[in-house]
Motif scaffolding. Structure first.
Motif, PDB file in Angstrom:
ATOM      1  N   PRO A 101     -33.049  12.260  14.121  1.00  0.00           N
ATOM      2  CA  PRO A 101     -31.872  13.300  14.509  1.00  0.00           C
ATOM      3  C   PRO A 101     -30.493  12.669  13.915  1.00  0.00           C
ATOM      4  N   ILE A 102     -29.576  13.253  13.198  1.00  0.00           N
ATOM      5  CA  ILE A 102     -28.365  13.064  12.813  1.00  0.00           C
ATOM      6  C   ILE A 102     -27.546  12.510  13.850  1.00  0.00           C
ATOM      7  N   GLY A 103     -27.530  12.831  14.947  1.00  0.00           N
ATOM      8  CA  GLY A 103     -26.931  12.563  16.031  1.00  0.00           C
ATOM      9  C   GLY A 103     -26.958  11.162  16.572  1.00  0.00           C
ATOM     10  N   GLU A 104     -28.069  10.445  15.984  1.00  0.00           N
ATOM     11  CA  GLU A 104     -28.189   8.909  16.378  1.00  0.00           C
ATOM     12  C   GLU A 104     -27.121   8.087  15.363  1.00  0.00           C
ATOM     13  N   VAL A 105     -26.436   8.836  14.354  1.00  0.00           N
ATOM     14  CA  VAL A 105     -25.540   8.299  13.488  1.00  0.00           C
ATOM     15  C   VAL A 105     -24.067   8.504  14.204  1.00  0.00           C
ATOM     16  N   SER A 106     -23.555   7.727  14.647  1.00  0.00           N
ATOM     17  CA  SER A 106     -22.181   7.889  14.896  1.00  0.00           C
ATOM     18  C   SER A 106     -20.752   8.315  13.836  1.00  0.00           C
ATOM     19  N   ILE A 107     -20.101   9.353  14.571  1.00  0.00           N
ATOM     20  CA  ILE A 107     -19.031   9.614  13.373  1.00  0.00           C
ATOM     21  C   ILE A 107     -17.995   8.560  13.310  1.00  0.00           C
ATOM     22  N   GLN A 108     -17.753   8.272  11.893  1.00  0.00           N
ATOM     23  CA  GLN A 108     -16.942   6.987  11.774  1.00  0.00           C
ATOM     24  C   GLN A 108     -15.595   7.416  10.875  1.00  0.00           C
ATOM     25  N   GLY A 109     -14.680   6.778  10.891  1.00  0.00           N
ATOM     26  CA  GLY A 109     -13.420   7.021   9.815  1.00  0.00           C
ATOM     27  C   GLY A 109     -13.858   6.842   8.400  1.00  0.00           C
ATOM     28  N   ARG A 110     -13.114   7.536   7.180  1.00  0.00           N
ATOM     29  CA  ARG A 110     -13.557   7.232   6.011  1.00  0.00           C
ATOM     30  C   ARG A 110     -13.761   5.908   5.540  1.00  0.00           C
ATOM     31  N   VAL A 111     -13.106   4.961   6.015  1.00  0.00           N
ATOM     32  CA  VAL A 111     -13.142   3.735   5.402  1.00  0.00           C
ATOM     33  C   VAL A 111     -14.388   2.696   6.076  1.00  0.00           C
ATOM     34  N   ALA A 112     -14.958   3.185   7.039  1.00  0.00           N
ATOM     35  CA  ALA A 112     -15.854   2.527   7.894  1.00  0.00           C
ATOM     36  C   ALA A 112     -17.249   2.191   7.074  1.00  0.00           C
ATOM     37  N   GLY A 113     -18.016   1.380   7.407  1.00  0.00           N
ATOM     38  CA  GLY A 113     -19.166   0.855   6.580  1.00  0.00           C
ATOM     39  C   GLY A 113     -20.485   1.431   7.012  1.00  0.00           C
ATOM     40  N   GLY A 114     -20.577   2.087   8.250  1.00  0.00           N
ATOM     41  CA  GLY A 114     -21.793   2.802   8.541  1.00  0.00           C
ATOM     42  C   GLY A 114     -22.381   2.131   9.716  1.00  0.00           C
ATOM     43  N   VAL A 115     -23.853   2.536   9.787  1.00  0.00           N
ATOM     44  CA  VAL A 115     -24.692   1.894  10.587  1.00  0.00           C
ATOM     45  C   VAL A 115     -26.316   1.639   9.885  1.00  0.00           C
ATOM     46  N   VAL A 116     -27.168   1.116  10.405  1.00  0.00           N
ATOM     47  CA  VAL A 116     -28.224   0.860   9.858  1.00  0.00           C
ATOM     48  C   VAL A 116     -29.074   2.155  10.030  1.00  0.00           C
ATOM     49  N   GLY A 117     -29.517   2.780   8.936  1.00  0.00           N
ATOM     50  CA  GLY A 117     -30.402   4.014   9.093  1.00  0.00           C
ATOM     51  C   GLY A 117     -31.834   3.608   8.789  1.00  0.00           C
TER      52      GLY A 117
END
Length: 245
Positions: free
Chosen positions: A108-124
């Motif tokens: 689910p996309i809900g497992e990916v937290s919403i971040q600001g533009r310059v953040a690096g993301g999370v492990v998918g």
């Protein structure tokens, strides 16, 4: 960029250099995906980015309201990593990510937290040594389409998306194609009426209806979709609604 700014050109035409439109591109950058923002985007709509190293990130579409031809930095990439997927999705969507060694993970996309533009993301997606993510796409929880995979040697198949279990992110996922010594070149959802355009490393293009590609189970190799010459490989694949006859 407004689509109307790009002049219509015949099928065999060369087109225009993208740097004519995007002044902020560095010399070593290239376009990997074109995203069309909906004019009536839902309040929860986000731009989702996925990288070859398995990272995924989503940022509110509202943060791109004032974007210009010069561009905005939208992801803090680690050295050697690159963007391989980009799409717009709401809170109800799911994501399917697929690796070059033939594995897919759906969550689910809900497992990916919403971040600001310059953040690096999370492990998918967790990756084996030397494997990379080749595709990331949004799917609906009960999506009735097929998932098309094509290997670098031109073997492909369709498998019902329902055969891909929805689990948590940050796992390796399940087998999506038996590859042998080949690698996976393309993966993505297709409908019965879609047209698939396969491009070879030498520039040859082959168009076919998605329905012409045989369905098979996940842990299979598929059938030959395109005849390749010695030394050729599948370099890119595009999807489009059914072409007019």
């Amino acid at each position: 960029l407004r689509a109307s700014e790009v002049d219509p050109i015949s099928r065999g035409g060369r087109g225009m250099n993208v740097r004519r439109f995007f002044t902020g591109m560095a010399a070593d950058e290239r376009v990997v995906r074109i995203v069309v923002p909906p004019t009536d985007a839902a309040p929860d709509a986000c731009l989702v980015l996925a990288t070859a190293a398995g990272k995924i990130k989503r940022t509110s579409l509202a943060e791109y309201g004032k974007i210009t031809a010069g561009g905005l930095r939208t992801l803090n990439l680690a050295e050697g990593d690159r963007v391989v997927g980009a799409f717009i999705a709401g809170e109800a969507a799911e994501v399917i990510m697929t690796s070059s060694d033939g594995y897919s993970v759906r969550f689910p996309i809900g497992e990916v937290s919403i971040q600001g533009r310059v953040a690096g993301g999370v492990v998918g997606m967790k990756l084996a040594a030397k494997a990379t993510v080749v595709a990331a796409d949004p799917v609906a929880p009960k999506d009735g389409r097929d998932y098309l995979v094509v290997s670098s040697v031109g073997r492909g198949k369709r498998t019902k998306l329902a055969d891909y279990p929805t689990k948590g992110r940050a796992t390796r996922g399940v087998t999506t194609q038996m590859l042998g010594t080949a690698s996976l070149a393309f993966a993505g959802p297709v409908g019965e009426g879609d047209t698939v355009l396969l491009l070879s490393s030498s520039g040859k293009a082959v168009a076919m209806e998605a329905a012409e590609i045989r369905r098979a189970g996940r842990a299979t190799a598929g059938v030959a979709c395109v005849a390749l010459a010695a030394g050729e490989s599948v370099s890119e694949i595009g999807r489009a609604p059914r072409l007019n006859s």
